[in-house]
Design an enzyme around this catalytic site. Structure first.
Site, mmCIF file in Angstrom:
data_model
loop_
_atom_site.group_PDB
_atom_site.id
_atom_site.type_symbol
_atom_site.label_atom_id
_atom_site.label_comp_id
_atom_site.label_asym_id
_atom_site.label_seq_id
_atom_site.Cartn_x
_atom_site.Cartn_y
_atom_site.Cartn_z
ATOM 1 N N GLY A 1 0.729 -1.275 0.321
ATOM 2 C CA GLY A 1 -0.051 0.237 0.223
ATOM 3 C C GLY A 1 1.136 1.135 0.299
ATOM 4 O O GLY A 1 2.174 1.402 0.504
ATOM 5 N N SER A 2 0.540 2.464 -1.267
ATOM 6 C CA SER A 2 1.241 3.725 -0.602
ATOM 7 C C SER A 2 2.834 3.582 -0.724
ATOM 8 O O SER A 2 2.979 3.338 -2.408
ATOM 9 C CB SER A 2 1.390 4.225 0.729
ATOM 10 O OG SER A 2 1.546 5.698 0.601
ATOM 11 N N SER A 3 3.729 3.792 -0.144
ATOM 12 C CA SER A 3 5.248 3.521 -0.901
ATOM 13 C C SER A 3 5.665 1.973 -1.904
ATOM 14 O O SER A 3 6.413 1.866 -2.209
ATOM 15 C CB SER A 3 5.807 4.080 0.724
ATOM 16 O OG SER A 3 7.106 3.721 -0.240
ATOM 17 N N HIS B 1 -7.396 7.567 1.590
ATOM 18 C CA HIS B 1 -5.916 7.189 0.779
ATOM 19 C C HIS B 1 -5.306 6.482 2.084
ATOM 20 O O HIS B 1 -6.023 7.142 3.151
ATOM 21 C CB HIS B 1 -4.177 8.262 0.617
ATOM 22 C CG HIS B 1 -2.882 6.963 0.567
ATOM 23 N ND1 HIS B 1 -2.567 7.029 -1.292
ATOM 24 C CD2 HIS B 1 -2.313 7.557 1.194
ATOM 25 C CE1 HIS B 1 -1.507 6.833 -0.641
ATOM 26 N NE2 HIS B 1 -1.415 7.005 0.252
#
Ligand SMILES: *[C@@H]1O[C@H](CO)[C@@H](O)[C@H](O)[C@H]1NC(C)=O
Ligand SMILES: *[C@@H]1O[C@H](CO)[C@@H](O)[C@H](O)[C@H]1NC(C)=O
Length: 290
Positions: free
Chosen positions: A135-137, A275
């Protein structure tokens, strides 16, 4: 033996046997970057698949593993596959330096590839069943892994990331933040985005991992524009049209839309979601064929 001490012995015994997240101190390889490697082998290993779960910024393998919203421990327990949890030494993963954006370039991606190679041997993984998620990074890194190690990875399911190479640092800095990309202003043609992927492993001709990417329309951390850019990138790499071959509304849940671009590229657009998009264990496992 007294009943009391027998009970204590049994309790100790079951504690020792319960599966837990364990660090591998030396996973080998020559990468200069040395993120940590943690492994979860469920009590009953019933599968020769491997899932690599890559954490977000300001996290770690242990925190990500302990996060009740991250379902991969549960998936490991339920389906009996081993999971690997890389742990970054920087605040976010390095998805910006030349070394991480190059096959065998010595950066974080190289180190994660080394973890995968170690796991394949050590836990008798079928090399055709290596799956990457994050997720994300961790989603950005999943994209970078797909681009730099297509030879190692079978399929990817990533949540709220950016195209591979979108977070590049013009100064070559590692683990740099890139406002142009996060803000959704890094736009290019599919051809250009595809070239970025191909340049990360020049001359590679083999199969590439199937890519599933999720993004929320209300994402204020990594602009929702990155959904379209990611779509352009991977449809170009697979040589398929940017127009979906099928589009399913309210799938896998209300206000989500699943767009397929042939069998290897799938985008899931989450209307009104910020997010990051929460992990959907069943849908990701289905994409992996688990
Ligand atoms: C940010 O990334 C874009 C590509 O997405 C690149 O053109 C730009 O140079 C990067 N910015 C910095 C400050 O490195
Ligand atoms: C890719 O294919 C070309 C031509 O078929 C071949 O010459 C080249 O060695 C291949 N590259 C790799 C990395 O396998």
């Amino acid at each position: 033996m007294h009943f009391q001490s027998l009970a204590t012995a049994l309790a100790l015994c079951s504690t020792t046997l319960a599966a837990q997240l364990t660090q591998v101190s030396n996973y080998g390889g020559s990468a200069k970057a040395k993120p940590g490697m943690w492994v979860y082998q469920p009590d009953s290993v019933k599968s020769d698949a491997l899932v690599v779960a890559i954490h977000s910024c300001q996290s770690s393998a242990q925190k990500y593993f302990a996060n009740s919203k991250i379902p991969w421990k549960q998936g490991s327990d339920r389906k009996g596959y081993v999971s690997v949890w890389p742990s970054s030494t920087t605040e976010c993963w390095d998805v910006s330096s030349k070394s991480t954006l190059t096959h065998d370039g010595g950066g974080d991606s190289n180190a994660i590839a080394n973890m995968i190679k170690y796991a394949i041997t050590q836990y008798k993984i079928d090399p055709k069943k290596v799956f990457v998620t994050g997720g994300s990074s961790g989603a950005m890194m999943s994209n970078v892994m797909a681009a730099t190690y297509p030879d190692l990875i079978t399929a990817v399911s990533l949540y709220s990331g950016v195209p591979a190479g979108c977070f590049v640092s013009s100064s070559g800095a590692s683990a740099a933040w890139n406002n142009t990309c996060s803000g959704g202003s890094s736009t290019a043609t599919g051809q250009k985005w595809g070239d970025v992927v191909r340049a990360m492993y020049p001359g590679y001709n083999g199969t590439r991992p199937k890519i599933q990417f999720w993004h929320g329309s209300a994402d204020t951390t990594l602009s929702p524009n990155n959904y379209k850019e990611t779509l352009k990138q991977w449809t170009n790499v697979f040589g398929v049209s940017e127009t979906p071959t099928s589009s399913k509304p309210d799938t896998p849940e209300k206000n989500y839309r699943t767009d397929d671009f042939g069998p290897d590229v799938e985008g899931i657009w989450a209307q009104g979601v910020g997010h990051s998009v929460p992990s959907h264990l069943d849908a990701s496992e289905a994409w992996f064929g688990l």
